[in-house]
Write a protein that holds these residues in place. Structure first.
Motif, PDB file in Angstrom:
ATOM      1  N   PRO A 136       0.791  -1.231   0.000  1.00 38.28           N
ATOM      2  CA  PRO A 136       0.000   0.000   0.000  1.00 38.28           C
ATOM      3  C   PRO A 136       0.828   1.288   0.000  1.00 38.28           C
ATOM      4  O   PRO A 136       0.448   2.260  -0.668  1.00 38.28           O
ATOM      5  N   HIS A 247      -6.081   1.010   2.526  1.00 41.02           N
ATOM      6  CA  HIS A 247      -5.411  -0.084   1.818  1.00 41.02           C
ATOM      7  C   HIS A 247      -4.652  -0.985   2.796  1.00 41.02           C
ATOM      8  O   HIS A 247      -3.920  -0.495   3.664  1.00 41.02           O
ATOM      9  N   THR A 327      -9.380  -2.902   1.578  1.00 39.61           N
ATOM     10  CA  THR A 327      -8.939  -3.942   0.655  1.00 39.61           C
ATOM     11  C   THR A 327      -7.700  -4.602   1.240  1.00 39.61           C
ATOM     12  O   THR A 327      -6.894  -3.959   1.921  1.00 39.61           O
ATOM     13  N   SER A 365       0.369  -6.073  -8.191  1.00 36.40           N
ATOM     14  CA  SER A 365      -0.497  -5.618  -7.103  1.00 36.40           C
ATOM     15  C   SER A 365      -0.726  -4.116  -7.185  1.00 36.40           C
ATOM     16  O   SER A 365      -1.846  -3.633  -6.949  1.00 36.40           O
ATOM     17  N   SER A 369      -4.157  -1.963  -7.333  1.00 33.71           N
ATOM     18  CA  SER A 369      -4.482  -0.878  -6.397  1.00 33.71           C
ATOM     19  C   SER A 369      -4.855   0.405  -7.142  1.00 33.71           C
ATOM     20  O   SER A 369      -5.799   1.109  -6.752  1.00 33.71           O
ATOM     21  N   ASN A 373      -8.381   2.283  -6.804  1.00 34.79           N
ATOM     22  CA  ASN A 373      -8.487   3.710  -6.508  1.00 34.79           C
ATOM     23  C   ASN A 373      -9.377   4.403  -7.525  1.00 34.79           C
ATOM     24  O   ASN A 373     -10.302   5.149  -7.194  1.00 34.79           O
TER      25      ASN A 373
END
Length: 925
Positions: A136, A247, A327, A365, A369, A373
């Motif tokens: 994150p 996140h 998440t 990943s 993300s 978003n």
């Protein structure tokens, strides 16, 4: 550039002029700033690099505004990047004011619709809270770069419709984890923790938050730590976002990412509109990934996450009428395998698009993300006006509910309704007799409070003020009475506080004052319990021992809203006697006073008996402070700053006086860090106790009595209590050669064979040991004559009772204390304690020198949460004082210092510390 702008204006003419295209070539790329791409294999960027890079983007882009929201626990600046169109940034104060007015629900519906049409959706997006979940924080850095450089039509629309708050929520942890990962010069030898194959080398020596590690996502209703205080201020006192996206990592095995909707149960206190909007937002996120060919997203039954608990960053949002998104994604800078799980290859509602097993890279990943978003921001943009109006609507709903008779229906109310219906005829239309609705579910005695009154004349008012400050930090409106007033037929003194429920954040108010009534949640009738996401009962007013009254009618009076945090009202140093001062032991902050006095070389005593002064009952164990000029200054400062009253006396008390001294405290910890040990460090610092952290190697070295008076063994330092389910452990400890030399002395474990004899020698020499939670297993090491009655023997082995017989996964219960015992001086006879599958004890009736200090005296000790089989606690012992030689072993099964919240039980720990340095107070021989 002009051609692209023209194309964009044709596609979205309403947005192109409002959000002009950025010149991406003029903005520093991550690779230019860092020397690496974000998401590159074997690379992690630190927070030092993040803040330097964000300062560059702030200077280069007219879409970004860098804001410091406070300092971290280690003193770093904590930054938030505000991103929107240049035109929106010029009017940022206006949009923040609109968000505030709508969130507070205090404008008319017509005004709310007008403001919703004018305002911008506010969306919080963070990263890095759990620093060992490295993805994150890295994705956050790239997200901000993309936010200031993307120029597609969708993004220009998003910039015009929204204000985005990008925030790093654990800067200290990002530096620790990045530095630890990058310390090895050979990239192929770098290992990170969030992996399906745990590697001890990834384990950092200490917690990735200065004090509390993973629990930094359990602190949000308490706001004890600097970072959660900073974040709550932005969310609920300054910016009031409609969406909060938190996140995390790592995803459930065999999938890529978990995201909402969540499983039941949801908390009964918040507005139901939250649940429908949450499902909408989650569906938009799943659909985006599927449409982009990004498989492996799961929901509901795909993981254990629910929406019951209040203390995490996304869940506290629900109690503030905001959509909280969590998440949990996989990813590791060291490429990792994505394992094959058979059931996750079959599509289902909760996993619509399975993912194939493969080698997974961090860059993948991060791509997910960024898509998540954008999907959430697209949802916010397309629903901008509705989100703004609905946050007003929920706030207005709560104000209305707090202004009239209302009821919160729980699962136990439904059980009462079903019992009442038994034996009654079935109505022609089916169901049960509708008259029972009013009789059971609208019982006037069970209606919700309209207000909570915190009287100023309670035994420990400074602690009540700390509770009120926790409310204020989360945006709750608190009012102070400027004169005496009457409410619910009772008169309260001036200086009392009132919390009305007719406010937008009513769900937060109810959740902090009322018991959580968690349903009996089992897989099937007679089956095992469904483990909750976190604690099920945590009512903060109970845990802090605050005296309050529920008022069921409307309340008005000479009240002034509090605009900022409250300082404890100055107390008086009353009386004219010159011999010294009496101070009640009932005030937790009296320990701060005692520590300041002993540090200054002044004498402090406990009165072994009851005390009173000027008509005030000071209880047992009051502090007696002989008069000196230096002591006078310290007492007067404590009265003025801490609100600790002192009573000047003309002569010393006639009861036995026990001198207390500054205890030399050894606080046990382990390599990698114990969160309860970290919380204890924080707590000792708040109350100004000196301490030394000790690791197993130091304990094994012995000669403890020379350096220490008391050893604290907090929960989770590797001791196993009999019949207690083993707590989840980390990946284990690395080899000494795999870590820097300065940390090697931290390795090791507390063992019966090596550590046990040293602890026994320390006790026999007169030392004291305070053992909390599973660390009470030290009693087994020392062969103390106590057993855990909540066990059964299976195949010759002692095991905890199964969840089908007894299950308390984290709740507040009431224990009966022997307040005549020095360990419980200053405490209420019935004290709330936090119980999380905690040890309890049965004392061998033939044993000598073992006393029960706290017991469970009823069949129904539950105050808040979920306690299946709670009747089994009746007659068991929660707190034990056992003599071992000349020393005391204090066994505290419940977590008396849990997460810095259980102020009502702190005195058990604090008294234990002082008794370690004052053997005459409670002699064993």
């Amino acid at each position: 550039m002009l051609l692209l702008a023209a194309v964009a204006s044709l596609a979205l003419p309403a947005y192109a002029s409002a959000a002009p295209m950025a010149d991406a070539a003029a903005i520093t790329t991550p690779k230019q700033a860092l020397g690496h791409d974000l998401g590159e294999d074997y690379f992690l960027a630190s927070y030092r690099q993040l803040q330097t890079y964000w300062k560059s983007l702030d200077a280069q882009s007219d879409r970004a505004q860098l804001v410091e929201i406070g300092k971290t626990s280690e003193g770093r600046p904590q930054y938030m990047m505000v991103v929107s169109s240049p035109e929106n940034l010029k009017a940022l104060d206006r949009y923040r004011d609109i968000a505030a007015k709508l969130a507070k629900g205090e404008v008319s519906e017509a005004e709310a619709r007008k403001l919703a049409g004018e305002g911008k959706a506010v969306v919080w997006i963070d990263g890095g809270l759990h620093a060992s979940e490295v993805e994150p924080a890295q994705a956050l850095m790239l997200a901000v770069y993309r936010a200031v450089t993307d120029n597609d039509a969708e993004w220009l629309r998003i910039l015009d419709d929204t204000v985005i708050l990008f925030a790093q929520v654990n800067p200290d942890g990002q530096d620790l984890l990045a530095d630890w990962y990058m310390r090895n010069p050979d990239p192929k030898q770098r290992v990170a923790g969030a992996s399906t194959i745990p590697d001890p080398r990834a384990q950092t020596p200490q917690l990735y938050h200065k004090y509390i590690g993973h629990d930094n996502n359990r602190d949000f209703y308490m706001s004890a730590q600097a970072e959660s205080t900073n974040i709550n201020k932005v969310l609920f006192r300054q910016w009031f976002p409609q969406i909060v996206y938190n996140h995390h990592q790592t995803g459930p095995t065999g999938s890529v990412v978990f995201m909402p909707p969540f499983r039941d149960p949801f908390n009964y206190n918040y507005d139901p509109l939250i649940m429908t909007e949450l499902s909408e937002a989650g569906a938009a996120m799943h659909s985006r990934l599927v449409a982009e060919g990004k498989p492996g997203s799961t929901m509901r039954s795909g993981a254990t996450y629910s929406t019951w608990f209040n203390g995490s960053l996304r869940t506290i949002s629900y109690f503030h009428n905001a959509i909280g998104i969590l998440t949990e994604i996989i990813g590791n800078p060291t490429p990792m395998p994505l394992p094959l799980v058979a059931r996750n290859q079959l599509p289902r509602n909760d996993l619509p698009s399975p993912v194939a097993p493969q080698t997974w890279h961090l860059s993948q990943s991060i791509d997910y993300s960024l898509s998540m978003n954008r999907s959430l921001l697209d949802y916010a943009s397309r629903n901008r006006e509705r989100l703004l109006f609905n946050i007003w609507k929920m706030g207005a709903n709560q104000i209305e509910a707090g202004s009239k008779d209302s009821w919160t229906i729980t699962s136990h109310d439904i059980e009462r309704l079903e019992v009442a219906a038994k034996g009654k005829p079935t109505p022609p239309q089916g169901g049960i007799d509708p008259a029972l609705y009013a009789q059971v579910l609208r019982d006037p005695a069970k209606r919700d409070a309209r207000a909570y009154v915190i009287p100023a004349d309670q035994a420990d008012f400074p602690t009540a003020v700390k509770f009120l400050n926790a409310l204020i930090k989360t945006g709750v409106t608190v009012q102070k009475a400027n004169a005496p007033f009457t409410a619910g037929g009772k008169t309260y003194p001036a200086g009392s506080f009132v919390v009305l429920t007719a406010q937008a954040y009513r769900p937060q108010v109810l959740d902090m004052f009322e018991p959580q009534d968690h349903p009996q949640d089992f897989e099937y009738p007679g089956g095992p319990p469904v483990r909750p996401y976190d604690t099920t009962g945590y009512t903060l007013a109970f845990q802090m021992g605050v005296t309050f009254d529920r008022v069921l009618e409307g309340v008005s009076g000479p009240f002034t809203p509090i605009s900022d945090l409250i300082a404890p009202p100055p107390a008086k140093v009353s009386g004219s006697g010159a011999a010294g001062w009496l101070v009640s032991h009932r005030l937790n902050d009296s320990f701060i006073l005692a520590n300041r006095l002993t540090k200054a070389g002044q004498k402090v005593y406990w009165v072994d008996g009851a005390s009173s002064a000027e008509g005030q009952d000071l209880g047992t164990g009051a502090l007696w402070i002989p008069a000196t000029p230096k002591a006078k200054a310290i007492v007067e400062t404590a009265a003025a700053q801490l609100g600790v009253p002192a009573y000047a006396q003309g002569s010393a008390p006639t009861a036995r006086l026990v001198q207390v001294k500054t205890p030399r405290v050894a606080l046990a910890d382990v390599y990698g860090g114990s969160m309860p040990s970290g919380w204890t460090r924080w707590l000792l610092e708040q109350f100004e106790f000196p301490y030394t952290v000790v690791y197993p190697q130091r304990l094994d070295a012995g000669n403890l009595a020379k350096a220490f008076d008391v050893l604290v063994l907090p929960e989770s330092v590797g001791i196993e209590a009999q019949g207690i389910e083993r707590r989840r452990r980390g990946p284990g400890q690395p080899k000494p050669e795999d870590i820097p030399a300065k940390y090697r002395s931290w390795l090791g474990a507390i063992t019966a064979e090596t550590t046990g004899p040293q602890i026994a020698a320390f006790l026999k020499a007169g030392g004291a040991v305070v053992a909390v939670g599973d660390s009470t297993g030290v009693a087994d090491m020392l062969k103390v004559s106590v057993t855990n009655p909540l066990t059964e023997t299976v195949d010759g082995k002692v095991k905890p009772l199964p969840g089908t017989k007894f299950y308390i996964p984290g709740s507040v219960v009431s224990a009966r204390l022997d307040t005549r015992a020095p360990l419980a001086w200053g405490m209420a006879a019935d004290t709330p304690m936090f119980f999380d599958s905690s040890p309890v004890f049965r004392i061998d009736p033939t044993a000598k020198g073992i006393k029960p200090i706290g017991t469970f005296a009823t069949k129904t000790p539950l105050m808040s949460g979920w306690a299946f089989g709670q009747e089994r606690l009746e007659g068991t012992t929660a707190v034990v004082d056992a003599c071992v030689g000349k020393g005391h072993l204090f066994l505290m099964g419940p977590e008396v210092n849990q997460r810095g919240q259980s102020h009502a039980a702190f005195k058990l720990l604090f008294n234990g510390l002082y008794l370690g340095a004052a053997p005459d107070a409670n002699p064993c021989q």
